[in-house]
Design an enzyme around this catalytic site. Sequence first.
Site, PDB file in Angstrom:
ATOM      1  N   ARG A 212       0.846  -1.194   0.000  1.00 42.50           N
ATOM      2  CA  ARG A 212       0.000   0.000   0.000  1.00 42.50           C
ATOM      3  C   ARG A 212       0.884   1.248   0.000  1.00 42.50           C
ATOM      4  O   ARG A 212       2.081   1.177   0.305  1.00 42.50           O
ATOM      5  CB  ARG A 212      -0.911   0.023   1.228  1.00 42.50           C
ATOM      6  CG  ARG A 212      -1.825  -1.184   1.388  1.00 42.50           C
ATOM      7  CD  ARG A 212      -2.624  -1.061   2.674  1.00 42.50           C
ATOM      8  NE  ARG A 212      -3.580  -2.139   2.868  1.00 42.50           N
ATOM      9  CZ  ARG A 212      -3.344  -3.257   3.553  1.00 42.50           C
ATOM     10  NH1 ARG A 212      -2.148  -3.429   4.120  1.00 42.50           N
ATOM     11  NH2 ARG A 212      -4.265  -4.192   3.675  1.00 42.50           N
ATOM     12  N   LYS A 236      -1.703  -2.192   8.090  1.00 42.74           N
ATOM     13  CA  LYS A 236      -2.817  -1.635   8.847  1.00 42.74           C
ATOM     14  C   LYS A 236      -2.855  -2.219  10.254  1.00 42.74           C
ATOM     15  O   LYS A 236      -2.576  -3.398  10.454  1.00 42.74           O
ATOM     16  CB  LYS A 236      -4.135  -1.933   8.134  1.00 42.74           C
ATOM     17  CG  LYS A 236      -4.388  -1.077   6.903  1.00 42.74           C
ATOM     18  CD  LYS A 236      -5.783  -1.348   6.353  1.00 42.74           C
ATOM     19  CE  LYS A 236      -6.100  -0.430   5.188  1.00 42.74           C
ATOM     20  NZ  LYS A 236      -7.472  -0.682   4.660  1.00 42.74           N
ATOM     21  N   HIS A 306      -2.998   2.341  -5.623  1.00 44.46           N
ATOM     22  CA  HIS A 306      -3.748   1.153  -5.223  1.00 44.46           C
ATOM     23  C   HIS A 306      -4.088   0.272  -6.422  1.00 44.46           C
ATOM     24  O   HIS A 306      -4.315  -0.937  -6.264  1.00 44.46           O
ATOM     25  CB  HIS A 306      -5.023   1.564  -4.480  1.00 44.46           C
ATOM     26  CG  HIS A 306      -5.293   0.721  -3.272  1.00 44.46           C
ATOM     27  ND1 HIS A 306      -4.430   0.670  -2.196  1.00 44.46           N
ATOM     28  CD2 HIS A 306      -6.311  -0.133  -2.977  1.00 44.46           C
ATOM     29  CE1 HIS A 306      -4.915  -0.155  -1.284  1.00 44.46           C
ATOM     30  NE2 HIS A 306      -6.052  -0.666  -1.741  1.00 44.46           N
ATOM     31  N   ARG A 309      -1.407  -2.232  -6.678  1.00 41.00           N
ATOM     32  CA  ARG A 309      -1.602  -3.289  -5.674  1.00 41.00           C
ATOM     33  C   ARG A 309      -2.683  -4.272  -6.140  1.00 41.00           C
ATOM     34  O   ARG A 309      -2.531  -5.485  -5.980  1.00 41.00           O
ATOM     35  CB  ARG A 309      -1.978  -2.640  -4.338  1.00 41.00           C
ATOM     36  CG  ARG A 309      -2.397  -3.618  -3.249  1.00 41.00           C
ATOM     37  CD  ARG A 309      -2.649  -2.846  -1.954  1.00 41.00           C
ATOM     38  NE  ARG A 309      -3.445  -3.591  -0.997  1.00 41.00           N
ATOM     39  CZ  ARG A 309      -2.962  -4.477  -0.137  1.00 41.00           C
ATOM     40  NH1 ARG A 309      -1.671  -4.743  -0.142  1.00 41.00           N
ATOM     41  NH2 ARG A 309      -3.749  -5.105   0.717  1.00 41.00           N
ATOM     42  N   HIS A 332      -4.091  -8.861   4.344  1.00 43.67           N
ATOM     43  CA  HIS A 332      -5.516  -8.808   4.639  1.00 43.67           C
ATOM     44  C   HIS A 332      -5.810  -9.504   5.961  1.00 43.67           C
ATOM     45  O   HIS A 332      -5.158 -10.491   6.317  1.00 43.67           O
ATOM     46  CB  HIS A 332      -6.323  -9.494   3.529  1.00 43.67           C
ATOM     47  CG  HIS A 332      -6.341  -8.742   2.244  1.00 43.67           C
ATOM     48  ND1 HIS A 332      -6.271  -9.352   1.004  1.00 43.67           N
ATOM     49  CD2 HIS A 332      -6.412  -7.414   1.998  1.00 43.67           C
ATOM     50  CE1 HIS A 332      -6.296  -8.439   0.056  1.00 43.67           C
ATOM     51  NE2 HIS A 332      -6.387  -7.251   0.619  1.00 43.67           N
ATOM     52  N   TYR A 341     -10.017 -10.934  -5.623  1.00 47.97           N
ATOM     53  CA  TYR A 341      -9.107 -10.938  -6.759  1.00 47.97           C
ATOM     54  C   TYR A 341      -9.346 -12.112  -7.692  1.00 47.97           C
ATOM     55  O   TYR A 341      -8.946 -12.068  -8.856  1.00 47.97           O
ATOM     56  CB  TYR A 341      -7.659 -10.928  -6.261  1.00 47.97           C
ATOM     57  CG  TYR A 341      -7.308  -9.634  -5.580  1.00 47.97           C
ATOM     58  CD1 TYR A 341      -7.072  -8.488  -6.319  1.00 47.97           C
ATOM     59  CD2 TYR A 341      -7.260  -9.542  -4.191  1.00 47.97           C
ATOM     60  CE1 TYR A 341      -6.781  -7.289  -5.698  1.00 47.97           C
ATOM     61  CE2 TYR A 341      -6.972  -8.354  -3.560  1.00 47.97           C
ATOM     62  CZ  TYR A 341      -6.731  -7.226  -4.321  1.00 47.97           C
ATOM     63  OH  TYR A 341      -6.464  -6.049  -3.703  1.00 47.97           O
TER      64      TYR A 341
END
Length: 364
Positions: A212, A236, A306, A309, A332, A341
């Site tokens: 990211r 994150k 993004h 990514r 994730h 995806y």
Amino acid sequence: MRYAHLMTEELSAAVDGGVWQLRGPAAERFGLVNDFLGHLADRNFSAHTCRAYAYDLLAFARWLIDEQVELAEVNVDVLLRFLTACREATLPGRPGGNVYSIRDGRNQGYAPATINRRLAAISSLFAFQEMRDPDARNPVSGGRSARLRSRGERSGLLTHIAKPKSRSQLRVREQRRLPRGLTRQESAALLGSFRSWRDRSIGGLMLMSGLRSTEVLSVRVADVDIARRWVRVLGKGSKERSVPIDTDVAGAIQTYLLVERPETDAEALFVVAKGVHRGQPLTAAGLRTVFRYHRERSGVSAGHPHALRHSFGTALAEAGVDLSVIQALMGHDHADSAAAYIHLAPTFLREEFDAARARLRSRS
């Protein structure tokens, strides 16, 4: 929308010592907001989350001032009026009138995701008030569960405490879109427009390792192991993960460190190369400027960080990589996020479909 014309000196958001606060003559009326923002900093929320909540609550506070409503008077009716004002706001770049955007079908107002984020900030504010005062009531009413738990959340030793998050009935319905990646031609054109080793390294980490924007900016020199081709990433929620680096990207990073990176005491891997801020860590605004320039130069209008990514995730799905591996590489929380995806990989879907049809034919 009237509050859009409010003088900025009446109420504004500013950061002091890493803590976002509302400032201005009217700030005393919103002491609860400043206490809440300080609470977020104390709980070690990310700087991006604190900033987003500060500006969401700033918009709400300005609207309350314009409507002459005190924070203690906020109820469901007030919130409905605020949401209506957000949907009817006149924004720069919006056609207005009878002209509607082909891209999203709107001609005015904020996007549903933005409105729901503001609602989440307001809900968190009053939840903080409830925590301090048990007699206080959160006007953001709850509703049905946000989603069913994923398979990973339904199993394990702590599954009895994993409960779905509640979703307010005031939320605006959002369209669920698949992530948009770049084609190979678009990716080649965008990366081909990069001339500096720094920018090539940044683009390569996004496209070949799925990082990211914030993760790229947070990478330190000490986090990169060029010999073994690994990089330690802070994702994150301050979750660390190790991600492999492509050989060409590792070479670009090494060349950048040896030839191009200015001498500086900054720990960040990517720093400003020119100007008065030379040697200082590259900021999010600086990264946006870099990509804006290269989108125009390459003609790839969808060439956002993004999107690179997403292209990485799609390439993994097309190669038949297991969902758990995609989840680990991309950072994730749940495999459900990585599953999106697969829908972007037509080759993978076609192969799975043909294999399933072959199995069915063999049984008949």
